[in-house]
Enzyme design. Structure first.
Site, PDB file in Angstrom:
ATOM      1  N   ASP A  81      32.850 -25.464  19.730  1.00  0.00           N
ATOM      2  CA  ASP A  81      33.969 -24.604  20.121  1.00  0.00           C
ATOM      3  C   ASP A  81      34.704 -24.146  18.855  1.00  0.00           C
ATOM      4  O   ASP A  81      34.714 -24.883  17.844  1.00  0.00           O
ATOM      5  CB  ASP A  81      34.902 -25.410  21.039  1.00  0.00           C
ATOM      6  CG  ASP A  81      35.911 -24.549  21.771  1.00  0.00           C
ATOM      7  OD1 ASP A  81      35.668 -23.347  21.942  1.00  0.00           O
ATOM      8  OD2 ASP A  81      36.964 -25.096  22.189  1.00  0.00           O
ATOM      9  N   HIS A  82      35.345 -22.970  18.901  1.00  0.00           N
ATOM     10  CA  HIS A  82      36.159 -22.428  17.809  1.00  0.00           C
ATOM     11  C   HIS A  82      35.801 -22.953  16.415  1.00  0.00           C
ATOM     12  O   HIS A  82      36.354 -23.944  15.951  1.00  0.00           O
ATOM     13  CB  HIS A  82      37.635 -22.784  18.016  1.00  0.00           C
ATOM     14  CG  HIS A  82      38.289 -21.982  19.079  1.00  0.00           C
ATOM     15  ND1 HIS A  82      38.554 -20.637  18.949  1.00  0.00           N
ATOM     16  CD2 HIS A  82      38.742 -22.347  20.302  1.00  0.00           C
ATOM     17  CE1 HIS A  82      39.144 -20.208  20.059  1.00  0.00           C
ATOM     18  NE2 HIS A  82      39.268 -21.211  20.905  1.00  0.00           N
ATOM     19  N   HIS A 180      46.467 -20.579  24.681  1.00  0.00           N
ATOM     20  CA  HIS A 180      45.968 -21.937  24.422  1.00  0.00           C
ATOM     21  C   HIS A 180      47.122 -22.891  24.678  1.00  0.00           C
ATOM     22  O   HIS A 180      48.178 -22.754  24.070  1.00  0.00           O
ATOM     23  CB  HIS A 180      45.531 -22.076  22.955  1.00  0.00           C
ATOM     24  CG  HIS A 180      44.161 -21.545  22.683  1.00  0.00           C
ATOM     25  ND1 HIS A 180      43.900 -20.646  21.665  1.00  0.00           N
ATOM     26  CD2 HIS A 180      42.957 -21.790  23.273  1.00  0.00           C
ATOM     27  CE1 HIS A 180      42.604 -20.374  21.658  1.00  0.00           C
ATOM     28  NE2 HIS A 180      42.010 -21.043  22.615  1.00  0.00           N
ATOM     29  N   GLY A 181      46.943 -23.844  25.591  1.00  0.00           N
ATOM     30  CA  GLY A 181      48.019 -24.791  25.886  1.00  0.00           C
ATOM     31  C   GLY A 181      48.612 -24.510  27.259  1.00  0.00           C
ATOM     32  O   GLY A 181      48.102 -23.675  28.009  1.00  0.00           O
TER      33      GLY A 181
HETATM   34  P1  13P Z   1      43.568 -24.813  26.930  1.00  0.00           P
HETATM   35  O1  13P Z   1      43.872 -25.914  25.970  1.00  0.00           O
HETATM   36  O2  13P Z   1      44.718 -23.908  27.172  1.00  0.00           O
HETATM   37  O3  13P Z   1      42.965 -25.322  28.193  1.00  0.00           O
HETATM   38  O4  13P Z   1      42.467 -23.890  26.233  1.00  0.00           O
HETATM   39  C1  13P Z   1      41.221 -24.452  25.921  1.00  0.00           C
HETATM   40  C2  13P Z   1      40.386 -23.536  25.132  1.00  0.00           C
HETATM   41  O5  13P Z   1      40.522 -22.336  25.175  1.00  0.00           O
HETATM   42  C3  13P Z   1      39.357 -24.175  24.301  1.00  0.00           C
HETATM   43  O6  13P Z   1      38.715 -23.295  23.445  1.00  0.00           O
END
Ligand code: 13P
Length: 279
Positions: A81-82, A180-181
Site C-alpha cells: 500500500d502507498h 484518510h482517517g
Molecule cells: P482509512 O484509514 O481512512 O480507512 O484509509 C485507509 C486507506 O486509504 C489505506 O490506503
C-alpha cells in the site's frame, strides 16, 4: 491461495461489487483479515503499507501472508500500500507481493506518469499488478497515513484517462472527497467526478479512506466503477478499543490476548466485507 490484484478486481469490476483492502502489520491483523475472508467466502486484499516497514520487513510480511494465505479457502492478495519509494516497490516485487501501489501523486503529472510506467513494465513482467494514484486525499482524525497538512485535490477525469493509457496501470486510486482517517463531518463525495472518470477510464477504480463511510456512499461509489476500497483506521480504532475493554476486566496471558485480537480484527473486517459485497 495467493493471487495478484488484477485477478480479483476484474470480477468485482464486472459484477458491481468491491473487494476490501485491509491494512495489516502484524500476525493478528494478517490472521484476522484472512479469517474474515474465509468466514464470508470472499477474496481479501492484505494491504501492507510501506509505513509499516518498522513492524515487518517485506520478506517477513510475504512469509506470513504466504503461510496463512496458502491455507486460505478464498483468494488473498498481498498488496504493497502507498509507497512513494521506487526501490521499496521493486524489493516488494522481488519479495513475492502480488500487487504494488506506487504512489507518485505528490509529483508533477509527467514524473508520476514516467515512474508509474517504469513500475508497470517491471511488475507486469513479473506477473505483479500495479495500482497508482492521481489527486490527493485530505486527512481526517486519527489517520495513520495522511498528515494534517494534506489538502484535497480531486482527480480530473480527462487527466485520469491520459494517465491510465500512458502508464498501463491495473487499477487507479482516485480522489473524490474521501479522507484518510475518521470523518470530522459528513463526507461530501463527488459522485459526479467519479462518474466522469469511470466513463473515460476502463480499469477498476480504487477508493482510499474507507473508514466510517456510510453504506449508501459505498454503494454509490461501487455503481461508478470503484472495485477496491481501502480500510485502515477503523480496524485499529476498533481492535484497540476492544483490547482496552478486555484488559479492564481480566489479565489474559499474552498468547490469549493475541487470539482475542485476531477476532477483533476479523469482526470489524467482516462488517466492511458485508457492505462491499452488498450483503
Ligand atoms: P482509512 O484509514 O481512512 O480507512 O484509509 C485507509 C486507506 O486509504 C489505506 O490506503
Amino acid at each position: 491461495m495467493l493471487v495478484n490484484l488484477a485477478d480479483i478486481l476484474e470480477d468485482a469490476y464486472q459484477r458491481n461489487y468491491a473487494v476490501g483492502s485491509f491494512n495489516g502489520y502484524n500476525y493478528e491483523t494478517f490472521a484476522g483479515i484472512i479469517k474474515a475472508g474465509n468466514e464470508t467466502n470472499t477474496p481479501v486484499i492484505l494491504a501492507f503499507g510501506a509505513k509499516y516497514l518498522p513492524n515487518l520487513s517485506l520478506e517477513t510480511a510475504y512469509a506470513l501472508a504466504k503461510s496463512l494465505g496458502e491455507k486460505s479457502e478464498t483468494p488473498v492478495c498481498l498488496h504493497l500500500d502507498h509507497c512513494s519509494d521506487l526501490d521499496t516497490v521493486f524489493r516488494a516485487i522481488r519479495a513475492g507481493f502480488g500487487s504494488v501501489m506506487y504512489d507518485g501523486s505528490a509529483l508533477p503529472f509527467a514524473e508520476n506518469v514516467k515512474n508509474t510506467n517504469l513500475v508497470c513494465r517491471i511488475a507486469h513482467a513479473c506477473g505483479v499488478s500495479v495500482e497508482a494514484e492521481l489527486g490527493c486525499l485530505a486527512a481526517g482524525e486519527r489517520s495513520h497515513e495522511g498528515s494534517a497538512t494534506d489538502v484535497a485535490a480531486y482527480t480530473e477525469p480527462a487527466q485520469a484517462a491520459q494517465f491510465v493509457t500512458a502508464t498501463q496501470v491495473d487499477a487507479l486510486a482516485v480522489s473524490i472527497g474521501t479522507v484518510h482517517g475518521l470523518y470530522k463531518a459528513e463526507p461530501n463525495l463527488r459522485l459526479d467526478i467519479l462518474a466522469g472518470i469511470n466513463e473515460l477510464v476502463a480499469v477498476p477504480l480504487v477508493l482510499h479512506g474507507g473508514s466510517g463511510l456510510a453504506v449508501k456512499d459505498i454503494l454509490g461509489c461501487i455503481d461508478h466503477g470503484i472495485a477496491k476500497i481501502n480500510v485502515n483506521t477503523e480496524i485499529s480504532v476498533y481492535a484497540v478499543e476492544k483490547t482496552r475493554e478486555l484488559l479492564a476486566v481480566k489479565q489474559p496471558h499474552f498468547s490469549e490476548l493475541s487470539l482475542s485480537q485476531v477476532d477483533y480484527v476479523k469482526d470489524i473486517v467482516k462488517k466492511y466485507i458485508a457492505f462491499f459485497s452488498r450483503q
